[in-house]
Write a protein that holds these residues in place. Structure first.
Motif, PDB file in Angstrom:
ATOM      1  N   SER A  77       0.864  -1.175   0.000  1.00 27.45           N
ATOM      2  CA  SER A  77       0.000   0.000   0.000  1.00 27.45           C
ATOM      3  C   SER A  77       0.902   1.227   0.000  1.00 27.45           C
ATOM      4  N   GLY A  78       1.097   1.810  -1.181  1.00 27.41           N
ATOM      5  CA  GLY A  78       2.053   2.918  -1.301  1.00 27.41           C
ATOM      6  C   GLY A  78       3.455   2.394  -1.045  1.00 27.41           C
ATOM      7  N   ARG A  79       4.142   2.961  -0.053  1.00 27.48           N
ATOM      8  CA  ARG A  79       5.488   2.496   0.308  1.00 27.48           C
ATOM      9  C   ARG A  79       5.472   1.447   1.421  1.00 27.48           C
ATOM     10  N   VAL A  80       4.292   1.195   2.023  1.00 27.84           N
ATOM     11  CA  VAL A  80       4.179   0.257   3.134  1.00 27.84           C
ATOM     12  C   VAL A  80       4.032  -1.164   2.599  1.00 27.84           C
ATOM     13  N   ASP A 127      14.787  -8.707   3.460  1.00 26.51           N
ATOM     14  CA  ASP A 127      15.131  -7.692   2.472  1.00 26.51           C
ATOM     15  C   ASP A 127      14.675  -8.245   1.131  1.00 26.51           C
ATOM     16  N   GLY A 128      14.034  -7.419   0.346  1.00 22.94           N
ATOM     17  CA  GLY A 128      13.552  -7.889  -0.940  1.00 22.94           C
ATOM     18  C   GLY A 128      13.701  -6.862  -2.029  1.00 22.94           C
ATOM     19  N   THR A 129      13.708  -7.343  -3.260  1.00 19.37           N
ATOM     20  CA  THR A 129      13.733  -6.498  -4.447  1.00 19.37           C
ATOM     21  C   THR A 129      12.686  -7.033  -5.407  1.00 19.37           C
ATOM     22  N   THR A 130      11.746  -6.181  -5.787  1.00 14.97           N
ATOM     23  CA  THR A 130      10.729  -6.622  -6.740  1.00 14.97           C
ATOM     24  C   THR A 130      11.354  -6.725  -8.130  1.00 14.97           C
ATOM     25  N   GLU A 169      13.919   4.284  -0.781  1.00 14.68           N
ATOM     26  CA  GLU A 169      13.762   5.440  -1.668  1.00 14.68           C
ATOM     27  C   GLU A 169      13.774   5.092  -3.153  1.00 14.68           C
ATOM     28  N   ASP A 170      14.562   4.087  -3.564  1.00  8.19           N
ATOM     29  CA  ASP A 170      14.677   3.790  -5.000  1.00  8.19           C
ATOM     30  C   ASP A 170      13.438   3.120  -5.581  1.00  8.19           C
ATOM     31  N   GLY A 171      12.535   2.642  -4.730  1.00  8.70           N
ATOM     32  CA  GLY A 171      11.266   2.124  -5.208  1.00  8.70           C
ATOM     33  C   GLY A 171      11.158   0.635  -5.417  1.00  8.70           C
TER      34      GLY A 171
END
Length: 129
Positions: A29-32, A83-86, A50-52
């Protein structure tokens, strides 16, 4: 489902004992970021950085019972950090860390760190159409 790619540390064989609990529902939800995680029915919350594309989530379980190396342990706290990266809408990867803490016995204090891939409904980025 979180699929282990590389075990970085597993002091007490936690991966094999908990492999069937490595699933969850990720909500953004947004950044959460929230994860209802099958691992001890835990709930993790965090934020996109910050990088999205990168996010970090944490959760803990207190006063949990778990089996460690064939021994039943009453744990003061279990800390979980992801820690994750989409990679796309249906896939992310990163590092999962779990720590079992208790005052005694020392044999119940354990850590597991692993690299994982998580794919929703078997729809990998390279197979989306």
């Amino acid at each position: 489902m979180f699929e282990p790619v590389e075990v970085l540390r597993d002091d007490c064989g936690l991966l094999e004992a908990n492999r069937n609990q490595l699933y969850g529902t990720l909500q953004i939800s947004g950044r959460v970021v929230r994860l209802d995680f099958g691992f001890l029915d835990s709930h993790l919350v965090g934020y996109f950085l910050e990088d999205g594309d990168h996010f970090s989530i944490d959760g803990s379980v207190v006063k949990a019972a778990a089996e460690v190396n064939g021994q039943e342990c009453l744990l003061d706290q279990i800390n979980i950090h992801i820690d994750g990266t989409t990679q796309c809408e249906t896939q992310f990867d990163g590092v999962l860390r779990v720590r079992y803490d208790t005052r005694r016995p020392d044999e119940c204090v354990c850590e597991m760190w692993l690299r994982y891939e998580a794919v929703k409904d078997s729809k990998r980025c390279d197979t989306e159409g």
